[in-house]
Design a protein around this motif. Structure first.
Motif, PDB file in Angstrom:
ATOM      1  N   GLU A 382      -4.172  17.125   0.653  1.00 17.81           N
ATOM      2  CA  GLU A 382      -2.908  16.669   1.233  1.00 17.81           C
ATOM      3  C   GLU A 382      -3.157  16.054   2.609  1.00 17.81           C
ATOM      4  N   GLY A 383      -2.436  14.964   2.882  1.00 18.00           N
ATOM      5  CA  GLY A 383      -2.607  14.251   4.143  1.00 18.00           C
ATOM      6  C   GLY A 383      -3.579  13.086   4.055  1.00 18.00           C
ATOM      7  N   TYR A 384      -4.167  12.877   2.857  1.00 22.11           N
ATOM      8  CA  TYR A 384      -5.140  11.802   2.665  1.00 22.11           C
ATOM      9  C   TYR A 384      -4.745  10.954   1.455  1.00 22.11           C
ATOM     10  N   VAL A 385      -5.345   9.770   1.376  1.00 20.22           N
ATOM     11  CA  VAL A 385      -5.317   8.964   0.160  1.00 20.22           C
ATOM     12  C   VAL A 385      -6.749   8.521  -0.141  1.00 20.22           C
ATOM     13  N   ARG A 386      -7.042   8.369  -1.426  1.00 21.52           N
ATOM     14  CA  ARG A 386      -8.357   7.875  -1.836  1.00 21.52           C
ATOM     15  C   ARG A 386      -8.212   6.434  -2.280  1.00 21.52           C
ATOM     16  N   MET A 387      -9.078   5.571  -1.742  1.00 19.32           N
ATOM     17  CA  MET A 387      -9.059   4.155  -2.086  1.00 19.32           C
ATOM     18  C   MET A 387     -10.394   3.781  -2.714  1.00 19.32           C
ATOM     19  N   ALA A 388     -10.362   3.229  -3.909  1.00 18.84           N
ATOM     20  CA  ALA A 388     -11.583   2.864  -4.628  1.00 18.84           C
ATOM     21  C   ALA A 388     -12.024   1.459  -4.247  1.00 18.84           C
ATOM     22  N   LEU A 389     -13.337   1.287  -4.096  1.00 21.68           N
ATOM     23  CA  LEU A 389     -13.909   0.004  -3.673  1.00 21.68           C
ATOM     24  C   LEU A 389     -14.227  -0.868  -4.886  1.00 21.68           C
ATOM     25  N   VAL A 390     -13.252  -1.025  -5.762  1.00 16.48           N
ATOM     26  CA  VAL A 390     -13.496  -1.720  -7.027  1.00 16.48           C
ATOM     27  C   VAL A 390     -13.048  -3.178  -7.006  1.00 16.48           C
ATOM     28  N   GLU A 391     -12.309  -3.575  -5.975  1.00 14.24           N
ATOM     29  CA  GLU A 391     -11.873  -4.968  -5.869  1.00 14.24           C
ATOM     30  C   GLU A 391     -12.851  -5.736  -4.967  1.00 14.24           C
ATOM     31  N   ASN A 392     -12.878  -7.070  -5.112  1.00 14.88           N
ATOM     32  CA  ASN A 392     -13.775  -7.867  -4.273  1.00 14.88           C
ATOM     33  C   ASN A 392     -13.247  -7.924  -2.835  1.00 14.88           C
ATOM     34  N   GLU A 393     -14.056  -8.478  -1.945  1.00 14.06           N
ATOM     35  CA  GLU A 393     -13.713  -8.453  -0.521  1.00 14.06           C
ATOM     36  C   GLU A 393     -12.417  -9.220  -0.230  1.00 14.06           C
ATOM     37  N   HIS A 394     -12.208 -10.331  -0.918  1.00 12.71           N
ATOM     38  CA  HIS A 394     -10.976 -11.098  -0.716  1.00 12.71           C
ATOM     39  C   HIS A 394      -9.758 -10.255  -1.064  1.00 12.71           C
ATOM     40  N   ARG A 395      -9.830  -9.552  -2.183  1.00  9.87           N
ATOM     41  CA  ARG A 395      -8.699  -8.720  -2.606  1.00  9.87           C
ATOM     42  C   ARG A 395      -8.502  -7.533  -1.659  1.00  9.87           C
ATOM     43  N   LEU A 396      -9.595  -7.003  -1.132  1.00  2.40           N
ATOM     44  CA  LEU A 396      -9.471  -5.893  -0.193  1.00  2.40           C
ATOM     45  C   LEU A 396      -8.806  -6.348   1.109  1.00  2.40           C
ATOM     46  N   ARG A 397      -9.157  -7.545   1.583  1.00  2.00           N
ATOM     47  CA  ARG A 397      -8.482  -8.075   2.782  1.00  2.00           C
ATOM     48  C   ARG A 397      -6.994  -8.270   2.515  1.00  2.00           C
ATOM     49  N   GLN A 398      -6.682  -8.755   1.314  1.00  2.00           N
ATOM     50  CA  GLN A 398      -5.283  -8.927   0.948  1.00  2.00           C
ATOM     51  C   GLN A 398      -4.569  -7.574   0.888  1.00  2.00           C
ATOM     52  N   ALA A 399      -5.261  -6.548   0.367  1.00  2.00           N
ATOM     53  CA  ALA A 399      -4.671  -5.210   0.318  1.00  2.00           C
ATOM     54  C   ALA A 399      -4.351  -4.700   1.711  1.00  2.00           C
ATOM     55  N   VAL A 400      -5.254  -4.923   2.655  1.00  2.00           N
ATOM     56  CA  VAL A 400      -5.010  -4.493   4.034  1.00  2.00           C
ATOM     57  C   VAL A 400      -3.789  -5.217   4.603  1.00  2.00           C
ATOM     58  N   ARG A 401      -3.686  -6.519   4.369  1.00  2.19           N
ATOM     59  CA  ARG A 401      -2.524  -7.263   4.874  1.00  2.19           C
ATOM     60  C   ARG A 401      -1.231  -6.706   4.283  1.00  2.19           C
ATOM     61  N   GLN A 402      -1.256  -6.403   2.988  1.00  2.00           N
ATOM     62  CA  GLN A 402      -0.046  -5.897   2.340  1.00  2.00           C
ATOM     63  C   GLN A 402       0.288  -4.487   2.830  1.00  2.00           C
ATOM     64  N   ILE A 403      -0.708  -3.664   3.086  1.00  2.80           N
ATOM     65  CA  ILE A 403      -0.453  -2.343   3.634  1.00  2.80           C
ATOM     66  C   ILE A 403       0.154  -2.462   5.025  1.00  2.80           C
ATOM     67  N   GLY A 404      -0.421  -3.353   5.843  1.00  4.85           N
ATOM     68  CA  GLY A 404       0.106  -3.560   7.192  1.00  4.85           C
ATOM     69  C   GLY A 404       1.550  -4.012   7.177  1.00  4.85           C
ATOM     70  N   LYS A 405       1.861  -4.944   6.298  1.00  2.00           N
ATOM     71  CA  LYS A 405       3.237  -5.429   6.188  1.00  2.00           C
ATOM     72  C   LYS A 405       4.171  -4.332   5.716  1.00  2.00           C
ATOM     73  N   CYS A 406       3.704  -3.544   4.737  1.00  8.09           N
ATOM     74  CA  CYS A 406       4.514  -2.451   4.199  1.00  8.09           C
ATOM     75  C   CYS A 406       4.840  -1.418   5.271  1.00  8.09           C
ATOM     76  N   LEU A 407       3.856  -1.133   6.136  1.00 12.38           N
ATOM     77  CA  LEU A 407       4.034  -0.101   7.154  1.00 12.38           C
ATOM     78  C   LEU A 407       4.562  -0.651   8.477  1.00 12.38           C
ATOM     79  N   GLY A 408       4.866  -1.951   8.499  1.00  7.40           N
ATOM     80  CA  GLY A 408       5.472  -2.529   9.679  1.00  7.40           C
ATOM     81  C   GLY A 408       4.536  -2.816  10.805  1.00  7.40           C
ATOM     82  N   LYS A 409       3.210  -3.009  10.475  1.00  8.73           N
ATOM     83  CA  LYS A 409       2.233  -3.313  11.514  1.00  8.73           C
ATOM     84  C   LYS A 409       2.088  -4.828  11.653  1.00  8.73           C
TER      85      LYS A 409
END
Length: 409
Positions: A382-409
């Motif tokens: 509890e208090g953590y999330v697990r993120m799998a490194l199964v997507e390519n680097e482009h998709r991972l950068r996109q994931a970070v952008r979407q997380i930032g937008k979702c959390l209001g950063k």
């Protein structure tokens, strides 16, 4: 004169047949990831581009030489019959050669090695072979679900011990064995650890063997992530510790470093008596792995070491992209030295406002990024999330952008 046959009474359509599953099934809790997976599939069907960092499912292909050998072997009519459940001897010899090369461990392919239908199958059947009602196993926490529920399906009990500090983990094993009656029968170790990515050094296993001999523990080492290591770290083998083969076995897999997850190729090595117990169980459950897969696995073990190292480098680059991005968003990230995961502590203010399941659902609903909530691995997660490194680097950068937008950063 014979009696006339009387017409049978029509079957009543409103009758219900009661299905009662076994206690071992009814005692299993609901699968925590099911709701997240269901929502992810719904969003994808609706056309949303969901980036899936939830399941550790390798997305890269095996080497061409391995696939070609599989096809060649499958064309041979002699390779389509039943195979002994221990696996073909030439594959076991190849695994023994890898243990000698990597860890300096000498194994007898006849008596100290078995081929499994993936390491999860070998682990689960080993639990059935060793455990039963009234027995107890020590399980690392946070736990990989198969470690906990394979023990439960064997009708045994579990004691969860937290693994983030390996010295404290050893101390807690000692304390548990001294104070619990009857003592635990089996100790499960899993390093590099899924999900927390905790790693250990060879000295750790020296102490494990001492504890096993002191308290009569049988050890099952799950070495699933041996081939995926970063920054110069090299995973030690439990079997390399002096006396380890007297007290335990180790499970390995070709799913990760070799990108053969769907092939279901795993191995169990170590104590001959424990191996015999496993093979007794397997003899009642399966006829062994498809021979062409075993032949292709020999090719992989012999000729693709460089590709396995290159795959680790790919995962390391993905790790850096994801960790760098999350750190820019204000997350406190400890970079893993191994595995194909990042175990990320949920950042504030979200950690104070919601649990890991609700946080994972927020990322999926509002950010189109799927992650595994730490609670799916027990209270220690509890208090953590697990993120799998199964997507390519482009998709991972996109994931970070979407997380930032979702959390209001």
């Amino acid at each position: 004169m014979t009696d006339k046959l009387q017409p049978t009474e029509p079957v009543r359509q409103d009758r219900r047949f009661s299905i009662e599953v076994a206690d071992r099934v009814s005692r299993l809790p609901p699968y925590l990831f099911a709701q997240i997976n269901r929502l992810m599939y719904q969003k994808r069907r609706a056309g949303d581009d969901v980036i899936d960092l939830g399941m550790g499912n390798p997305g890269d292909p095996p080497q061409d030489i391995v696939v070609e050998k599989l096809a060649e072997a499958a064309r041979d009519p002699k390779n389509h019959g039943y195979v002994e459940s221990q696996g073909i001897l030439s594959l076991r010899r190849e695994v023994a050669g890898k243990y000698l090369k990597l860890y300096g461990v000498r194994l007898d392919p006849q008596n100290e090695l078995a081929v499994c239908l993936g390491s999860k199958e070998g682990f689960s059947h080993m639990c059935l072979a060793l455990l039963g009602p009234g027995n107890t196993a020590i399980v690392p926490a946070p736990y990989y679900p198969a470690h906990l529920y394979a023990v439960a399906l064997a009708a045994a009990n579990s004691i969860l011990l937290e693994v983030s500090d390996s010295e404290r983990f050893l101390s807690n094993i000692d304390y548990t064995c001294r104070h619990l009656a009857p003592r635990p029968k089996v100790l499960i170790v899993n390093f590099p650890h899924n999900p927390s990515t905790t790693v250990v050094e060879p000295e750790f296993y020296v102490e494990v063997v001492k504890l096993a001999k002191r308290y009569g523990l049988m050890v099952i080492s799950d070495l699933a992530y041996a081939d995926v290591t970063f920054d110069g770290y090299r995973t030690p083998s439990f079997l390399a510790a002096p006396g380890a083969i007297d007290v335990g076995v180790e499970l390995t897999t070709m799913s990760k470093g070799y990108n053969m997850a769907g092939w279901r190729v795993g191995f169990c090595a170590g104590n001959a008596e424990m191996l015999r117990a496993l093979l007794t169980i397997k003899g009642y459950y399966d006829y062994g792995m498809f021979r062409p897969i075993q032949i292709a696995s020999i090719m992989a073990l012999r000729h693709t070491d460089a590709a396995v190292e290159a795959q680790s480098a790919v995962y390391q680059s993905r790790r850096d992209v994801l960790c760098d991005g999350l750190q820019r968003l204000g997350w406190r990230i400890e970079r893993p030295k191994a595995t194909m995961f990042v175990w990320a502590k949920i950042s504030e203010p979200w950690a104070s406002q919601m649990n890991s399941f609700d946080f994972a659902m927020k990322l999926l609903k509002e950010g189109d990024v799927a992650v595994s909530p730490g609670a799916g691995f027990g209270e220690a997660g509890e208090g953590y999330v697990r993120m799998a490194l199964v997507e390519n680097e482009h998709r991972l950068r996109q994931a970070v952008r979407q997380i930032g937008k979702c959390l209001g950063k």
